[in-house]
Scaffold this active site. Sequence first.
Site, PDB file in Angstrom:
ATOM      1  N   SER A  24     101.385 -23.946 -10.252  1.00  0.00           N
ATOM      2  CA  SER A  24     102.492 -23.196 -10.831  1.00  0.00           C
ATOM      3  C   SER A  24     103.716 -24.081 -10.746  1.00  0.00           C
ATOM      4  O   SER A  24     104.064 -24.554  -9.676  1.00  0.00           O
ATOM      5  CB  SER A  24     102.713 -21.887 -10.071  1.00  0.00           C
ATOM      6  OG  SER A  24     103.739 -21.139 -10.670  1.00  0.00           O
ATOM      7  N   CYS A  25     104.382 -24.301 -11.882  1.00  0.00           N
ATOM      8  CA  CYS A  25     105.249 -25.455 -11.985  1.00  0.00           C
ATOM      9  C   CYS A  25     106.563 -25.139 -12.676  1.00  0.00           C
ATOM     10  O   CYS A  25     106.852 -24.003 -13.025  1.00  0.00           O
ATOM     11  CB  CYS A  25     104.520 -26.553 -12.772  1.00  0.00           C
ATOM     12  SG  CYS A  25     102.760 -26.690 -12.387  1.00  0.00           S
TER      13      CYS A  25
END
Length: 591
Positions: A24-25
Amino acid sequence: MHATPFGALPDPQGLYDPTQERDSCGVALVATLRGTPGRDIVDAGLTALRNLDHRGAVGAEVNSGDGAGILTQVPDAFLRAMVDVELPPAGSYVVGLAFLPTGPGQADAAATSVEAMAADEGLEVLTWRDVPVEASIIGPTALSCMPVFRQVFLADRARQLAGLDLDRKAYRLRKRVEHGLGVYFASLSARTLVYKGMLTTTQLETFFPDIRDERFASELVLVHSRFSTNTFPSWPLAQPFRILAHNGEINTVRGNRNWMAARQGTLSSDVLGDVEPLLPICTPGASDSATFDEVVELLHLGGRSLPHAVLMMIPEAWENNDDMDPARRAFYEYHSCIMEPWDGPASMTFTDGRFAGAVLDRNGLRPGRFWVTEDGLVVLASEVGVLDLDPATVVRKGRLEPGRMFLVDTGAGRVIEDDEIKSELAAMRPYASWVREHTITLDQLPPREHIAHSPSSVTRRQQAFGYTQEELRILVKPMASAAMEALGSMGTDTPIAVLSSRPRLLFDYFVQLFAQVTNPPLDAIREELVTSLGGAIGPEPNLLDDLPEHARKLIIPFPTIDNDQLAKIRNIGRSRRAGGHFSAITIRGLY
Protein backbone atom coordinates in the site's frame (compact mmCIF):
# COMPACT_ATOMS: atom_id res chain seq x y z
CA MET A 1 11.65 -15.96 -14.78
CA HIS A 2 10.80 -15.22 -11.18
CA ALA A 3 9.73 -11.63 -10.55
CA THR A 4 12.27 -10.94 -7.84
CA PRO A 5 15.79 -12.06 -8.89
CA PHE A 6 17.15 -8.85 -7.33
CA GLY A 7 15.31 -9.00 -4.03
CA ALA A 8 15.73 -9.99 -0.41
CA LEU A 9 12.67 -12.25 -0.45
CA PRO A 10 13.29 -15.36 1.69
CA ASP A 11 11.96 -18.83 0.99
CA PRO A 12 8.77 -19.99 2.79
CA GLN A 13 9.65 -20.77 6.40
CA GLY A 14 7.86 -20.99 9.73
CA LEU A 15 4.78 -18.78 9.59
CA TYR A 16 6.10 -16.77 6.62
CA ASP A 17 4.49 -17.40 3.24
CA PRO A 18 5.54 -15.20 0.28
CA THR A 19 2.11 -15.66 -1.33
CA GLN A 20 0.64 -13.48 1.43
CA GLU A 21 2.54 -10.37 0.38
CA ARG A 22 0.62 -7.03 0.23
CA ASP A 23 1.55 -3.43 -0.49
CA SER A 24 0.00 0.00 0.00
CA CYS A 25 1.76 3.04 -1.31
CA GLY A 26 1.86 6.70 -2.34
CA VAL A 27 1.64 7.91 -5.92
CA ALA A 28 1.69 11.23 -7.78
CA LEU A 29 1.28 12.35 -11.38
CA VAL A 30 2.57 15.73 -12.62
CA ALA A 31 1.97 16.89 -16.22
CA THR A 32 1.88 20.06 -18.28
CA LEU A 33 -0.64 21.12 -20.93
CA ARG A 34 1.72 23.65 -22.56
CA GLY A 35 2.94 21.17 -25.20
CA THR A 36 6.69 21.24 -24.44
CA PRO A 37 8.79 19.14 -22.06
CA GLY A 38 10.60 20.85 -19.22
CA ARG A 39 13.00 20.31 -16.37
CA ASP A 40 10.45 21.98 -14.10
CA ILE A 41 8.03 19.06 -14.51
CA VAL A 42 10.70 16.54 -13.45
CA ASP A 43 11.62 18.71 -10.46
CA ALA A 44 7.96 18.97 -9.47
CA GLY A 45 7.62 15.19 -9.69
CA LEU A 46 10.67 14.65 -7.49
CA THR A 47 9.34 17.17 -4.97
CA ALA A 48 6.01 15.33 -4.88
CA LEU A 49 7.88 12.05 -4.37
CA ARG A 50 9.83 13.43 -1.41
CA ASN A 51 6.56 14.65 0.10
CA LEU A 52 5.21 11.11 -0.16
CA ASP A 53 8.03 9.74 1.97
CA HIS A 54 5.66 8.87 4.83
CA ARG A 55 3.76 6.56 2.46
CA GLY A 56 6.88 4.55 1.79
CA ALA A 57 8.62 2.25 4.22
CA VAL A 58 12.01 1.12 5.41
CA GLY A 59 13.13 -1.80 7.50
CA ALA A 60 15.50 -1.76 10.45
CA GLU A 61 17.98 -0.13 8.06
CA VAL A 62 16.77 3.41 7.45
CA ASN A 63 18.74 3.49 4.18
CA SER A 64 17.15 0.38 2.61
CA GLY A 65 13.77 1.44 1.27
CA ASP A 66 10.80 -0.60 0.13
CA GLY A 67 10.97 1.12 -3.24
CA ALA A 68 10.80 4.43 -5.08
CA GLY A 69 10.76 5.30 -8.75
CA ILE A 70 9.98 7.76 -11.52
CA LEU A 71 8.50 7.31 -15.01
CA THR A 72 8.95 10.04 -17.63
CA GLN A 73 8.80 10.56 -21.36
CA VAL A 74 12.03 9.58 -23.11
CA PRO A 75 14.38 12.54 -22.35
CA ASP A 76 15.75 12.76 -25.88
CA ALA A 77 18.13 15.72 -25.47
CA PHE A 78 19.71 14.23 -22.35
CA LEU A 79 20.20 10.77 -23.87
CA ARG A 80 21.77 12.15 -27.05
CA ALA A 81 24.33 13.92 -24.91
CA MET A 82 25.12 10.73 -22.98
CA VAL A 83 25.96 8.35 -25.86
CA ASP A 84 28.61 8.44 -28.58
CA VAL A 85 26.43 7.03 -31.36
CA GLU A 86 24.08 8.92 -33.66
CA LEU A 87 20.55 8.14 -32.43
CA PRO A 88 17.58 8.06 -34.82
CA PRO A 89 14.93 10.79 -34.48
CA ALA A 90 12.99 10.93 -31.21
CA GLY A 91 10.39 8.16 -31.10
CA SER A 92 12.33 6.05 -33.60
CA TYR A 93 14.64 4.43 -31.05
CA VAL A 94 13.99 2.36 -27.93
CA VAL A 95 15.75 2.90 -24.63
CA GLY A 96 15.43 0.85 -21.47
CA LEU A 97 17.01 0.38 -18.06
CA ALA A 98 18.23 -3.20 -17.68
CA PHE A 99 18.86 -4.95 -14.34
CA LEU A 100 21.72 -7.34 -15.16
CA PRO A 101 23.23 -10.14 -13.03
CA THR A 102 26.24 -9.25 -10.89
CA GLY A 103 28.44 -12.35 -11.10
CA PRO A 104 31.86 -12.24 -12.82
CA GLY A 105 31.28 -11.77 -16.55
CA GLN A 106 27.54 -12.39 -16.22
CA ALA A 107 26.44 -8.87 -17.15
CA ASP A 108 28.47 -8.92 -20.39
CA ALA A 109 27.24 -12.42 -21.24
CA ALA A 110 23.64 -11.35 -20.66
CA ALA A 111 24.12 -8.26 -22.84
CA THR A 112 25.49 -10.41 -25.66
CA SER A 113 22.47 -12.72 -25.41
CA VAL A 114 20.13 -9.71 -25.48
CA GLU A 115 21.78 -8.54 -28.69
CA ALA A 116 21.24 -11.95 -30.30
CA MET A 117 17.57 -11.99 -29.31
CA ALA A 118 17.18 -8.41 -30.57
CA ALA A 119 18.56 -9.40 -33.98
CA ASP A 120 16.10 -12.29 -34.06
CA GLU A 121 13.26 -9.78 -33.53
CA GLY A 122 14.46 -7.44 -36.29
CA LEU A 123 15.98 -4.95 -33.86
CA GLU A 124 19.51 -3.55 -33.84
CA VAL A 125 21.33 -2.72 -30.62
CA LEU A 126 22.81 0.74 -31.22
CA THR A 127 24.80 0.91 -27.99
CA TRP A 128 24.86 0.10 -24.29
CA ARG A 129 25.41 2.71 -21.60
CA ASP A 130 26.60 2.07 -18.05
CA VAL A 131 24.17 3.97 -15.83
CA PRO A 132 26.01 5.84 -13.06
CA VAL A 133 24.75 5.17 -9.53
CA GLU A 134 25.71 6.34 -6.06
CA ALA A 135 25.63 2.96 -4.30
CA SER A 136 27.27 4.26 -1.11
CA ILE A 137 23.98 5.81 0.09
CA ILE A 138 21.97 2.57 0.29
CA GLY A 139 21.85 0.07 3.12
CA PRO A 140 23.36 -3.43 3.30
CA THR A 141 20.08 -5.19 2.41
CA ALA A 142 19.50 -3.13 -0.74
CA LEU A 143 23.18 -3.35 -1.66
CA SER A 144 23.29 -7.14 -1.24
CA CYS A 145 20.80 -7.71 -4.05
CA MET A 146 21.55 -4.66 -6.22
CA PRO A 147 21.85 -5.49 -9.94
CA VAL A 148 24.19 -4.02 -12.55
CA PHE A 149 22.46 -1.10 -14.30
CA ARG A 150 22.83 -0.52 -18.03
CA GLN A 151 20.74 1.27 -20.59
CA VAL A 152 20.27 -0.31 -23.98
CA PHE A 153 19.43 1.64 -27.14
CA LEU A 154 17.71 -0.16 -30.02
CA ALA A 155 16.18 0.68 -33.38
CA ASP A 156 14.21 -1.18 -36.00
CA ARG A 157 16.75 -2.68 -38.39
CA ALA A 158 14.85 -1.31 -41.39
CA ARG A 159 14.44 2.10 -39.66
CA GLN A 160 10.75 2.09 -40.55
CA LEU A 161 9.06 1.74 -37.15
CA ALA A 162 8.50 4.36 -34.47
CA GLY A 163 6.32 5.03 -31.43
CA LEU A 164 3.71 2.39 -30.63
CA ASP A 165 4.72 0.08 -33.49
CA LEU A 166 8.33 0.10 -32.31
CA ASP A 167 7.19 -0.48 -28.72
CA ARG A 168 5.47 -3.67 -29.86
CA LYS A 169 8.76 -5.05 -31.14
CA ALA A 170 10.50 -3.96 -27.95
CA TYR A 171 7.79 -5.72 -25.94
CA ARG A 172 8.46 -8.99 -27.77
CA LEU A 173 12.16 -8.68 -27.05
CA ARG A 174 11.63 -7.79 -23.40
CA LYS A 175 9.31 -10.73 -22.69
CA ARG A 176 11.67 -13.18 -24.38
CA VAL A 177 14.69 -11.81 -22.52
CA GLU A 178 12.96 -11.93 -19.14
CA HIS A 179 11.72 -15.49 -19.69
CA GLY A 180 14.96 -16.80 -21.15
CA LEU A 181 17.78 -14.84 -19.56
CA GLY A 182 16.54 -13.67 -16.17
CA VAL A 183 17.28 -10.07 -17.09
CA TYR A 184 14.74 -7.51 -15.87
CA PHE A 185 13.91 -4.29 -17.72
CA ALA A 186 12.47 -1.48 -15.63
CA SER A 187 11.21 -0.22 -19.00
CA LEU A 188 11.99 -0.77 -22.68
CA SER A 189 10.15 1.73 -24.83
CA ALA A 190 10.36 4.43 -27.49
CA ARG A 191 7.92 6.55 -25.47
CA THR A 192 8.74 6.26 -21.76
CA LEU A 193 11.68 5.65 -19.44
CA VAL A 194 11.71 4.36 -15.84
CA TYR A 195 14.29 4.73 -13.07
CA LYS A 196 13.44 2.81 -9.90
CA GLY A 197 14.86 0.64 -7.19
CA MET A 198 14.95 -0.58 -3.63
CA LEU A 199 15.29 2.99 -2.42
CA THR A 200 13.63 5.59 -0.24
CA THR A 201 11.96 8.60 -1.81
CA THR A 202 14.86 10.87 -0.83
CA GLN A 203 17.49 8.49 -2.21
CA LEU A 204 16.14 8.16 -5.76
CA GLU A 205 17.61 11.31 -7.34
CA THR A 206 20.90 10.89 -5.47
CA PHE A 207 21.26 7.22 -6.39
CA PHE A 208 20.56 7.92 -10.09
CA PRO A 209 22.43 11.15 -10.99
CA ASP A 210 20.82 11.02 -14.45
CA ILE A 211 17.54 12.39 -13.18
CA ARG A 212 19.23 15.42 -11.61
CA ASP A 213 20.67 16.52 -14.96
CA GLU A 214 19.23 19.83 -16.23
CA ARG A 215 18.78 18.32 -19.70
CA PHE A 216 16.53 15.59 -18.30
CA ALA A 217 13.09 16.96 -19.28
CA SER A 218 9.56 15.63 -19.75
CA GLU A 219 5.96 16.75 -20.20
CA LEU A 220 4.78 14.23 -17.62
CA VAL A 221 6.13 12.46 -14.57
CA LEU A 222 4.73 9.53 -12.61
CA VAL A 223 6.33 8.86 -9.19
CA HIS A 224 5.74 6.16 -6.59
CA SER A 225 6.65 5.52 -2.96
CA ARG A 226 6.26 1.87 -1.97
CA PHE A 227 4.97 0.51 1.34
CA SER A 228 5.15 -3.27 0.96
CA THR A 229 3.11 -4.24 4.01
CA ASN A 230 4.27 -7.53 5.57
CA THR A 231 6.61 -8.09 2.64
CA PHE A 232 10.22 -8.06 1.59
CA PRO A 233 11.11 -5.43 -1.01
CA SER A 234 13.02 -6.01 -4.24
CA TRP A 235 14.50 -3.92 -7.03
CA PRO A 236 12.11 -5.14 -9.79
CA LEU A 237 8.96 -4.74 -7.67
CA ALA A 238 9.58 -1.06 -7.02
CA GLN A 239 7.19 1.13 -8.99
CA PRO A 240 6.26 2.68 -11.41
CA PHE A 241 6.10 -0.31 -13.71
CA ARG A 242 6.10 0.05 -17.50
CA ILE A 243 2.68 1.74 -17.63
CA LEU A 244 1.24 2.21 -14.16
CA ALA A 245 1.84 3.04 -10.53
CA HIS A 246 -0.61 1.69 -7.99
CA ASN A 247 -1.80 2.32 -4.45
CA GLY A 248 -3.88 -0.43 -2.88
CA GLU A 249 -4.52 -4.13 -3.41
CA ILE A 250 -6.13 -6.29 -6.07
CA ASN A 251 -8.13 -8.74 -3.95
CA THR A 252 -9.09 -10.97 -6.88
CA VAL A 253 -5.57 -11.33 -8.26
CA ARG A 254 -5.31 -15.12 -7.94
CA GLY A 255 -8.49 -15.62 -9.94
CA ASN A 256 -7.44 -12.95 -12.44
CA ARG A 257 -4.09 -14.66 -12.97
CA ASN A 258 -5.73 -18.05 -13.39
CA TRP A 259 -8.12 -16.67 -16.01
CA MET A 260 -5.22 -15.08 -17.89
CA ALA A 261 -3.39 -18.40 -17.87
CA ALA A 262 -6.51 -20.17 -19.14
CA ARG A 263 -6.94 -17.68 -22.01
CA GLN A 264 -3.34 -17.80 -23.18
CA GLY A 265 -4.08 -20.74 -25.45
CA THR A 266 -6.39 -18.62 -27.62
CA LEU A 267 -4.24 -15.48 -27.77
CA SER A 268 -3.27 -14.25 -31.23
CA SER A 269 -2.37 -10.82 -32.58
CA ASP A 270 -1.56 -9.45 -36.01
CA VAL A 271 0.25 -6.47 -34.49
CA LEU A 272 2.27 -8.43 -31.91
CA GLY A 273 3.06 -11.45 -34.07
CA ASP A 274 3.53 -14.97 -32.70
CA VAL A 275 2.45 -14.81 -29.05
CA GLU A 276 3.83 -18.20 -28.01
CA PRO A 277 7.38 -16.98 -27.14
CA LEU A 278 5.89 -14.25 -24.93
CA LEU A 279 4.07 -16.60 -22.56
CA PRO A 280 3.35 -16.59 -19.71
CA ILE A 281 1.99 -13.05 -19.78
CA CYS A 282 1.83 -12.91 -15.97
CA THR A 283 5.23 -13.42 -14.38
CA PRO A 284 5.11 -16.04 -11.58
CA GLY A 285 5.83 -14.49 -8.21
CA ALA A 286 5.12 -10.92 -9.29
CA SER A 287 3.09 -8.57 -7.10
CA ASP A 288 -0.59 -7.88 -7.77
CA SER A 289 0.21 -4.48 -9.30
CA ALA A 290 3.02 -5.94 -11.45
CA THR A 291 0.55 -8.49 -12.79
CA PHE A 292 -2.02 -5.78 -13.49
CA ASP A 293 0.64 -3.82 -15.37
CA GLU A 294 1.55 -6.85 -17.49
CA VAL A 295 -2.06 -7.45 -18.52
CA VAL A 296 -2.96 -3.82 -19.24
CA GLU A 297 0.27 -3.60 -21.28
CA LEU A 298 -0.77 -6.65 -23.32
CA LEU A 299 -4.24 -5.23 -23.98
CA HIS A 300 -2.80 -1.84 -24.96
CA LEU A 301 -0.01 -3.10 -27.24
CA GLY A 302 -2.44 -5.68 -28.64
CA GLY A 303 -4.54 -2.93 -30.20
CA ARG A 304 -6.72 -1.20 -27.61
CA SER A 305 -6.23 2.35 -26.41
CA LEU A 306 -4.84 2.72 -22.90
CA PRO A 307 -8.14 4.07 -21.41
CA HIS A 308 -9.98 1.18 -23.08
CA ALA A 309 -7.62 -1.40 -21.56
CA VAL A 310 -7.85 0.15 -18.08
CA LEU A 311 -11.68 0.27 -18.16
CA MET A 312 -11.82 -3.36 -19.22
CA MET A 313 -9.97 -4.28 -16.06
CA ILE A 314 -11.47 -1.75 -13.63
CA PRO A 315 -15.03 -1.05 -14.83
CA GLU A 316 -17.30 1.29 -12.95
CA ALA A 317 -20.33 -0.15 -11.13
CA TRP A 318 -22.79 -0.55 -13.99
CA GLU A 319 -24.94 -3.57 -13.15
CA ASN A 320 -27.37 -1.80 -10.79
CA ASN A 321 -27.07 1.71 -12.21
CA ASP A 322 -30.40 2.30 -13.95
CA ASP A 323 -29.45 5.88 -14.87
CA MET A 324 -26.43 4.91 -16.95
CA ASP A 325 -26.44 5.71 -20.67
CA PRO A 326 -27.53 2.52 -22.51
CA ALA A 327 -24.55 2.64 -24.89
CA ARG A 328 -22.09 2.86 -21.99
CA ARG A 329 -23.93 0.10 -20.18
CA ALA A 330 -23.66 -2.11 -23.28
CA PHE A 331 -19.90 -1.37 -23.40
CA TYR A 332 -19.44 -2.64 -19.86
CA GLU A 333 -21.81 -5.58 -20.32
CA TYR A 334 -19.93 -6.72 -23.41
CA HIS A 335 -16.54 -6.43 -21.75
CA SER A 336 -17.77 -8.29 -18.66
CA CYS A 337 -18.06 -11.27 -21.01
CA ILE A 338 -14.38 -10.91 -21.99
CA MET A 339 -12.69 -10.29 -18.65
CA GLU A 340 -13.54 -10.38 -14.98
CA PRO A 341 -13.01 -7.14 -13.02
CA TRP A 342 -9.71 -6.77 -11.18
CA ASP A 343 -11.40 -5.81 -7.94
CA GLY A 344 -10.06 -4.40 -4.72
CA PRO A 345 -9.31 -1.09 -3.03
CA ALA A 346 -7.10 0.44 -5.70
CA SER A 347 -6.01 3.75 -7.18
CA MET A 348 -4.34 3.28 -10.57
CA THR A 349 -2.28 5.97 -12.28
CA PHE A 350 -1.07 5.20 -15.79
CA THR A 351 0.63 6.67 -18.84
CA ASP A 352 1.81 5.68 -22.31
CA GLY A 353 3.99 8.76 -22.76
CA ARG A 354 1.25 10.97 -24.19
CA PHE A 355 -1.87 10.20 -22.20
CA ALA A 356 -1.63 10.14 -18.42
CA GLY A 357 -4.47 9.49 -16.04
CA ALA A 358 -5.91 7.73 -13.05
CA VAL A 359 -8.91 5.66 -12.09
CA LEU A 360 -10.32 4.41 -8.78
CA ASP A 361 -11.96 1.09 -8.07
CA ARG A 362 -15.74 0.99 -8.24
CA ASN A 363 -16.03 1.51 -4.48
CA GLY A 364 -13.58 4.39 -4.24
CA LEU A 365 -11.67 2.79 -1.38
CA ARG A 366 -8.40 4.64 -2.09
CA PRO A 367 -7.92 8.42 -2.07
CA GLY A 368 -7.01 10.63 -5.02
CA ARG A 369 -6.94 14.43 -5.47
CA PHE A 370 -6.16 16.59 -8.51
CA TRP A 371 -5.40 20.25 -9.29
CA VAL A 372 -5.11 22.19 -12.56
CA THR A 373 -3.42 25.61 -12.57
CA GLU A 374 -3.88 28.55 -14.94
CA ASP A 375 -0.50 27.90 -16.60
CA GLY A 376 -1.47 24.30 -17.48
CA LEU A 377 0.17 22.39 -14.62
CA VAL A 378 -1.78 19.25 -13.69
CA VAL A 379 -1.10 17.48 -10.40
CA LEU A 380 -2.80 14.28 -9.22
CA ALA A 381 -1.77 12.49 -6.05
CA SER A 382 -2.89 10.10 -3.35
CA GLU A 383 -3.22 13.01 -0.94
CA VAL A 384 -3.30 16.81 -0.65
CA GLY A 385 -0.07 18.76 -0.23
CA VAL A 386 2.44 16.98 -2.47
CA LEU A 387 3.24 20.33 -4.12
CA ASP A 388 3.05 23.83 -2.68
CA LEU A 389 0.65 25.42 -5.18
CA ASP A 390 -0.54 29.01 -4.97
CA PRO A 391 -4.33 28.73 -4.47
CA ALA A 392 -4.82 31.86 -6.59
CA THR A 393 -3.44 30.02 -9.64
CA VAL A 394 -5.65 26.91 -9.28
CA VAL A 395 -8.47 26.96 -11.85
CA ARG A 396 -9.82 23.51 -11.08
CA LYS A 397 -9.49 20.95 -8.34
CA GLY A 398 -11.38 17.87 -7.19
CA ARG A 399 -11.15 14.28 -6.12
CA LEU A 400 -11.12 11.04 -8.02
CA GLU A 401 -14.55 9.44 -7.87
CA PRO A 402 -15.36 5.71 -7.81
CA GLY A 403 -15.18 4.19 -11.27
CA ARG A 404 -14.49 7.53 -12.97
CA MET A 405 -11.39 8.29 -15.03
CA PHE A 406 -9.18 11.39 -14.95
CA LEU A 407 -7.19 11.72 -18.18
CA VAL A 408 -4.64 14.24 -19.48
CA ASP A 409 -3.72 14.43 -23.16
CA THR A 410 -0.34 16.15 -23.29
CA GLY A 411 -0.39 16.03 -27.10
CA ALA A 412 -3.61 18.06 -27.35
CA GLY A 413 -2.89 20.03 -24.18
CA ARG A 414 -6.16 19.33 -22.39
CA VAL A 415 -7.90 17.29 -19.71
CA ILE A 416 -10.36 14.82 -21.23
CA GLU A 417 -13.56 14.44 -19.23
CA ASP A 418 -14.84 11.07 -18.05
CA ASP A 419 -18.05 11.29 -20.10
CA GLU A 420 -16.13 12.03 -23.29
CA ILE A 421 -13.74 9.11 -22.77
CA LYS A 422 -16.51 6.61 -22.18
CA SER A 423 -18.86 7.94 -24.86
CA GLU A 424 -16.14 7.55 -27.48
CA LEU A 425 -15.29 4.05 -26.33
CA ALA A 426 -18.96 3.01 -26.24
CA ALA A 427 -19.43 4.21 -29.84
CA MET A 428 -16.47 2.24 -31.23
CA ARG A 429 -18.44 -0.97 -31.81
CA PRO A 430 -22.12 -2.00 -31.90
CA TYR A 431 -21.80 -3.42 -28.39
CA ALA A 432 -25.54 -3.17 -27.65
CA SER A 433 -26.53 -5.28 -30.68
CA TRP A 434 -23.75 -7.79 -29.97
CA VAL A 435 -25.02 -8.26 -26.42
CA ARG A 436 -28.65 -8.38 -27.53
CA GLU A 437 -27.98 -11.02 -30.19
CA HIS A 438 -25.55 -13.27 -28.35
CA THR A 439 -25.97 -12.97 -24.57
CA ILE A 440 -28.54 -15.10 -22.78
CA THR A 441 -29.75 -14.93 -19.19
CA LEU A 442 -31.19 -17.81 -17.20
CA ASP A 443 -34.67 -16.30 -17.11
CA GLN A 444 -34.74 -16.34 -20.93
CA LEU A 445 -34.52 -20.14 -20.94
CA PRO A 446 -37.75 -22.16 -20.74
CA PRO A 447 -38.41 -24.24 -17.61
CA ARG A 448 -37.45 -27.90 -17.85
CA GLU A 449 -38.50 -30.99 -15.98
CA HIS A 450 -36.03 -32.52 -13.59
CA ILE A 451 -35.97 -35.19 -10.93
CA ALA A 452 -38.28 -34.21 -8.06
CA HIS A 453 -37.10 -35.71 -4.78
CA SER A 454 -39.71 -37.00 -2.37
CA PRO A 455 -39.83 -35.74 1.25
CA SER A 456 -38.96 -39.24 2.43
CA SER A 457 -35.58 -39.01 0.72
CA VAL A 458 -34.46 -35.88 2.60
CA THR A 459 -32.54 -37.75 5.32
CA ARG A 460 -30.78 -39.97 2.81
CA ARG A 461 -29.71 -36.98 0.72
CA GLN A 462 -28.57 -35.06 3.79
CA GLN A 463 -26.36 -38.01 4.69
CA ALA A 464 -25.01 -38.18 1.13
CA PHE A 465 -24.09 -34.50 1.20
CA GLY A 466 -22.42 -34.59 4.59
CA TYR A 467 -24.95 -32.83 6.85
CA THR A 468 -24.49 -33.53 10.55
CA GLN A 469 -26.97 -33.33 13.43
CA GLU A 470 -24.98 -30.38 14.77
CA GLU A 471 -25.35 -28.43 11.50
CA LEU A 472 -29.06 -29.19 11.30
CA ARG A 473 -29.70 -28.13 14.88
CA ILE A 474 -27.38 -25.11 15.19
CA LEU A 475 -27.31 -23.70 11.65
CA VAL A 476 -30.20 -24.92 9.49
CA LYS A 477 -33.04 -24.91 12.02
CA PRO A 478 -32.60 -21.25 13.11
CA MET A 479 -32.44 -20.13 9.48
CA ALA A 480 -35.60 -22.06 8.60
CA SER A 481 -37.59 -20.89 11.64
CA ALA A 482 -36.43 -17.26 11.99
CA ALA A 483 -35.19 -16.41 8.46
CA MET A 484 -31.82 -15.31 9.84
CA GLU A 485 -28.42 -16.78 10.54
CA ALA A 486 -27.93 -18.15 14.04
CA LEU A 487 -25.90 -16.01 16.42
CA GLY A 488 -23.09 -17.51 18.41
CA SER A 489 -19.70 -16.76 19.87
CA MET A 490 -18.03 -20.18 19.88
CA GLY A 491 -15.37 -21.09 17.37
CA THR A 492 -15.30 -24.27 15.34
CA ASP A 493 -12.97 -27.14 16.09
CA THR A 494 -13.73 -28.92 12.82
CA PRO A 495 -10.49 -29.27 10.86
CA ILE A 496 -10.41 -28.20 7.22
CA ALA A 497 -10.81 -31.10 4.82
CA VAL A 498 -7.15 -31.47 3.89
CA LEU A 499 -6.18 -31.82 7.59
CA SER A 500 -9.08 -34.02 8.66
CA SER A 501 -8.50 -37.63 9.67
CA ARG A 502 -12.05 -38.54 8.58
CA PRO A 503 -13.33 -39.04 5.04
CA ARG A 504 -14.78 -35.83 3.66
CA LEU A 505 -16.89 -34.99 0.65
CA LEU A 506 -15.08 -34.00 -2.52
CA PHE A 507 -16.41 -30.43 -2.57
CA ASP A 508 -15.15 -29.85 0.99
CA TYR A 509 -11.68 -29.61 -0.54
CA PHE A 510 -12.74 -26.78 -2.87
CA VAL A 511 -13.78 -23.87 -0.69
CA GLN A 512 -13.77 -20.33 -2.08
CA LEU A 513 -10.68 -18.32 -1.18
CA PHE A 514 -11.82 -14.95 0.13
CA ALA A 515 -9.57 -11.90 0.06
CA GLN A 516 -7.76 -11.43 3.34
CA VAL A 517 -6.21 -7.97 3.12
CA THR A 518 -6.27 -4.67 4.97
CA ASN A 519 -9.94 -4.20 4.10
CA PRO A 520 -12.76 -6.59 5.07
CA PRO A 521 -14.65 -8.40 2.31
CA LEU A 522 -17.51 -6.40 0.82
CA ASP A 523 -21.08 -7.21 1.81
CA ALA A 524 -22.97 -7.83 -1.44
CA ILE A 525 -26.32 -7.12 0.26
CA ARG A 526 -25.57 -3.85 2.03
CA GLU A 527 -23.39 -2.64 -0.85
CA GLU A 528 -25.42 -4.02 -3.73
CA LEU A 529 -25.00 -0.89 -5.88
CA VAL A 530 -21.27 -1.47 -6.23
CA THR A 531 -21.05 -5.26 -6.06
CA SER A 532 -22.03 -8.04 -8.40
CA LEU A 533 -22.29 -11.77 -7.72
CA GLY A 534 -23.08 -12.70 -11.31
CA GLY A 535 -20.89 -14.63 -13.70
CA ALA A 536 -20.73 -15.54 -17.37
CA ILE A 537 -20.12 -18.99 -18.83
CA GLY A 538 -19.44 -19.79 -22.44
CA PRO A 539 -16.66 -19.92 -25.05
CA GLU A 540 -13.52 -17.80 -24.68
CA PRO A 541 -12.38 -16.36 -28.04
CA ASN A 542 -9.16 -14.40 -28.55
CA LEU A 543 -8.77 -11.85 -25.75
CA LEU A 544 -7.03 -9.38 -28.07
CA ASP A 545 -9.92 -9.08 -30.54
CA ASP A 546 -13.21 -7.21 -30.24
CA LEU A 547 -15.53 -9.88 -31.64
CA PRO A 548 -19.32 -10.37 -31.44
CA GLU A 549 -18.56 -13.92 -30.26
CA HIS A 550 -17.20 -12.59 -26.97
CA ALA A 551 -20.79 -11.78 -26.03
CA ARG A 552 -21.87 -15.39 -26.57
CA LYS A 553 -22.28 -16.12 -22.87
CA LEU A 554 -24.90 -17.45 -20.49
CA ILE A 555 -25.24 -15.03 -17.58
CA ILE A 556 -25.68 -16.62 -14.14
CA PRO A 557 -26.95 -13.87 -11.80
CA PHE A 558 -26.08 -15.64 -8.53
CA PRO A 559 -23.41 -18.22 -7.70
CA THR A 560 -25.96 -20.63 -6.11
CA ILE A 561 -28.42 -22.28 -8.49
CA ASP A 562 -31.40 -24.52 -7.73
CA ASN A 563 -32.54 -27.68 -9.48
CA ASP A 564 -34.87 -25.75 -11.80
CA GLN A 565 -32.02 -23.57 -13.01
CA LEU A 566 -29.69 -26.54 -13.33
CA ALA A 567 -32.27 -28.27 -15.52
CA LYS A 568 -32.42 -25.19 -17.76
CA ILE A 569 -28.64 -25.26 -18.21
CA ARG A 570 -28.50 -29.00 -18.88
CA ASN A 571 -31.11 -28.61 -21.63
CA ILE A 572 -29.84 -25.32 -23.05
CA GLY A 573 -29.18 -26.88 -26.45
CA ARG A 574 -32.91 -27.60 -26.88
CA SER A 575 -33.86 -23.95 -26.32
CA ARG A 576 -35.05 -21.95 -29.32
CA ARG A 577 -33.36 -18.84 -27.93
CA ALA A 578 -30.03 -20.57 -27.34
CA GLY A 579 -30.18 -23.37 -29.90
CA GLY A 580 -27.14 -23.40 -32.15
CA HIS A 581 -25.22 -21.13 -29.81
CA PHE A 582 -24.82 -23.33 -26.75
CA SER A 583 -24.77 -26.97 -25.79
CA ALA A 584 -24.25 -28.63 -22.43
CA ILE A 585 -22.41 -31.82 -21.55
CA THR A 586 -22.93 -33.70 -18.29
CA ILE A 587 -19.73 -34.96 -16.69
CA ARG A 588 -20.22 -37.75 -14.17
CA GLY A 589 -18.72 -37.01 -10.79
CA LEU A 590 -19.18 -40.44 -9.23
CA TYR A 591 -16.15 -42.16 -7.74
